[in-house]
Motif scaffolding. Structure first.
Motif, PDB file in Angstrom:
ATOM      1  N   PRO A 280      49.207  17.433  74.863  1.00 29.07           N
ATOM      2  CA  PRO A 280      48.893  18.637  74.338  1.00 29.07           C
ATOM      3  C   PRO A 280      50.333  18.863  73.557  1.00 29.07           C
ATOM      4  N   ASN A 281      50.096  19.636  72.322  1.00 24.71           N
ATOM      5  CA  ASN A 281      51.547  19.964  71.657  1.00 24.71           C
ATOM      6  C   ASN A 281      51.201  20.904  70.588  1.00 24.71           C
ATOM      7  N   ASN A 317      45.742  13.397  78.685  1.00 26.14           N
ATOM      8  CA  ASN A 317      44.681  14.069  77.866  1.00 26.14           C
ATOM      9  C   ASN A 317      44.042  13.138  76.908  1.00 26.14           C
ATOM     10  N   SER A 319      45.037  12.517  73.920  1.00 20.63           N
ATOM     11  CA  SER A 319      44.821  12.914  72.638  1.00 20.63           C
ATOM     12  C   SER A 319      46.042  13.656  72.281  1.00 20.63           C
ATOM     13  N   GLY A 321      48.430  16.389  70.433  1.00 23.16           N
ATOM     14  CA  GLY A 321      48.326  17.969  69.566  1.00 23.16           C
ATOM     15  C   GLY A 321      49.056  17.962  68.381  1.00 23.16           C
ATOM     16  N   SER A 349      41.633  15.188  68.566  1.00 19.68           N
ATOM     17  CA  SER A 349      41.468  16.613  68.498  1.00 19.68           C
ATOM     18  C   SER A 349      42.174  16.971  66.990  1.00 19.68           C
ATOM     19  N   TYR A 350      43.330  16.372  66.614  1.00 22.39           N
ATOM     20  CA  TYR A 350      43.775  16.433  65.311  1.00 22.39           C
ATOM     21  C   TYR A 350      43.971  15.445  64.348  1.00 22.39           C
TER      22      TYR A 350
HETATM   23  C1  NAG Z   1      43.641  18.801  76.729  1.00 19.76           C
HETATM   24  O1  NAG Z   1      42.397  18.610  77.283  1.00 19.76           O
HETATM   25  C2  NAG Z   1      42.099  19.962  77.526  1.00 19.76           C
HETATM   26  C3  NAG Z   1      41.005  19.875  78.740  1.00 19.76           C
HETATM   27  O2  NAG Z   1      40.071  18.718  78.217  1.00 19.76           O
HETATM   28  C4  NAG Z   1      41.547  20.512  76.450  1.00 19.76           C
HETATM   29  O3  NAG Z   1      40.859  21.792  76.489  1.00 19.76           O
HETATM   30  C5  NAG Z   1      42.617  20.627  75.334  1.00 19.76           C
HETATM   31  O4  NAG Z   1      42.132  21.145  74.054  1.00 19.76           O
HETATM   32  C6  NAG Z   1      43.163  19.337  75.133  1.00 19.76           C
HETATM   33  N1  NAG Z   1      44.443  19.434  74.395  1.00 19.76           N
HETATM   34  C7  NAG Z   1      44.568  18.787  73.393  1.00 19.76           C
HETATM   35  C8  NAG Z   1      45.799  18.755  72.593  1.00 19.76           C
HETATM   36  O5  NAG Z   1      43.715  17.678  72.994  1.00 19.76           O
END
Ligand code: NAG
Ligand code: NAG
Ligand code: NAG
Ligand code: NAG
Length: 389
Positions: A280-281, A317, A319, A321, A349-350
């Motif tokens: 996450p970032n 994660n 994934s 950020g 996610s992005y």
């Molecule tokens: C990391 O994982 C959490 C829980 O699954 C999620 O809420 C969050 O959006 C994720 N962050 C990213 C940056 O993907």
């Protein structure tokens, strides 16, 4: 009688340095630097620096063509002077062993200076014993970079050659308006962590006409870099030009407005790379132009890797950020050393967006190379082989 002569000595010294300063030139030899390659010259260099730093007139510190054992040294600002040139011509600065540098970040450090330029010279980091220690799997210090500028502005590095650094060769950190030109960097292909030039948290940095052969990234671009121009650079061996790795720490500044133009990669692990940890970032990469690159047998000519997680540790994660957007690849030709010449492995996610491909021709064993496209959106223009769009 004798006493009065002795008491005159400090005054004499003062007058001599005043004369030298009026002249605009300071010579490290006049401050006692022997240049025999064995006697530590740190004190002489620092005295010359103090005199230059205290003067308001443009000053050149001349380093005669000899070999100086030096350091670690910190050339500390702020100075009264905003025009200090360190003229090294063919002088050679040699680093002490890694035990002497201990856990320092850098060997030759400039901090808080303005208007400093280095002209010519060789800096030899003497990295081989630390590399041997690292390669043997022993517990070794991380090592010190050879030359670093922190918190500085209006800096020039011109015609410098950096050899065999223990860690990075040149670091530009929290600085702005820095120009490197005609720099040469040379370390063996298997030397660990010997990045050529690392730029971070800095604005308006330019790297021109530079040749880099090393064991890690030729140029690495860290968080908080803005308005970076890289032009006419030859890279290889090495790991290529890399934005990142980003997103290792949760709070990071983005990277914005980077141009990489007219570059040649020869036998490198990567060509044009953007990489981030899958964590996450809130960071980002925005506004990048990669233009006119020649790839000669490069393992990953074009690559965005948002799953950079060495040893698969600490990336829960899976994934990233980091949002990557507005990246243009234009006029990129040559050969890939692996089947996949274009790889976009972007964050779920992005997803990467605004990726523009124009005039690309990458081959692998005389066939069009393959592309790998994950979580990526963009457009393609002109002849683009391979492509994702
Ligand atoms: C990391 O994982 C959490 C829980 O699954 C999620 O809420 C969050 O959006 C994720 N962050 C990213 C940056 O993907
Ligand atoms: C950038 O630094 C150079 C000296 O290296 C100086 O001549 C130039 O004026 C500076 N530019 C700006 C915009 O301050
Ligand atoms: C982007 O960087 C270039 C240098 O490569 C600079 O000339 C330009 O002014 C920068 N653009 C902005 C909007 O700051
Ligand atoms: C291309 O690179 C690979 C390794 O990356 C190497 O094995 C091969 O010999 C190189 N080919 C040429 C033609 O240089």
């Amino acid at each position: 009688m004798e006493k009065s002569i002795i008491s005159l000595i400090p005054l004499l010294f003062f007058l001599i340095s005043l004369f030298l300063l009026v002249n605009g030139d300071l010579n490290v030899a006049d401050f006692g630097a022997k240049g025999d390659g064995k006697t530590d010259a740190s004190e002489s260099f620092l005295k010359a620096w103090s005199a230059a730093c205290a003067s308001r007139a443009p000053t050149t510190i001349v380093v005669p063509r000899k070999r100086y054992l030096l350091g670690p040294v910190v050339f500390q600002g702020p100075c009264e002077n905003s025009a200090i040139t360190i003229r090294m011509d063919d002088a050679i600065l040699v680093a002490p062993n890694y035990q002497k540098l201990g856990t320092l970040d850098s060997w030759l450090t400039f901090t808080g200076v303005q208007g400093v330029s280095i002209v010519g010279g060789y800096v030899n980091g003497q990295g081989s014993s630390l590399w041997a220690c690292k390669n043997s799997g022993k517990n070794c210090p991380y090592g010190a970079s050879s030359l670093a500028f922190y918190g500085s502005k209006d800096v020039g590095i011109n015609g410098l050659t950096s050899l065999n650094s223990k860690l990075y060769h040149i670091v530009i950190h929290s600085s702005n308006n820095v120009t490197l030109q005609g720099v040469r960097i040379h370390a063996p292909e298997d030397s660990p962590n010997t990045d050529g030039i690392h730029v971070q948290s800095s604005t308006d940095v330019r790297i021109f006409s530079t040749g880099i052969k090393t064991g890690d990234d030729c140029i690495s671009i860290g968080p908080g870099t803005r308005n970076l121009l890289i032009q006419r650079v030859a890279c290889g061996p090495g790991h290529g030009i890399s934005i990142g790795s980003l997103g290792k720490d949760p709070q990071e500044e983005g990277v914005q407005n980077v141009t990489v133009k007219t570059v040649v990669f020869t036998g490198t692990q990567n060509g044009l790379r953007i990489k981030s940890w899958p964590r996450p970032n809130y960071g980002f990469v925005k506004g990048v132009l990669f233009e006119q690159a020649v790839m000669k047998n490069v393992s990953n000519p074009i690559i965005i890797d948002q799953n950079y997680c060495p040893n698969n540790e600490n990336c829960p994660n899976k994934s990233s950020g980091i949002q990557i957007s507005q990246v243009t690849y234009k006029n990129i030709k040559g050969t890939s050393a692996t089947a996949v010449g274009m790889k976009f492995d972007c964050s779920a996610s992005y997803p990467c967006r605004g990726i523009r491909l124009q005039d690309i021709e990458l081959t692998y064993q005389d066939q069009v190379a393959e592309s790998y496209c994950k979580n990526v959106k963009g457009t393609s223009n002109g002849l683009v082989k391979p492509s994702c769009f």
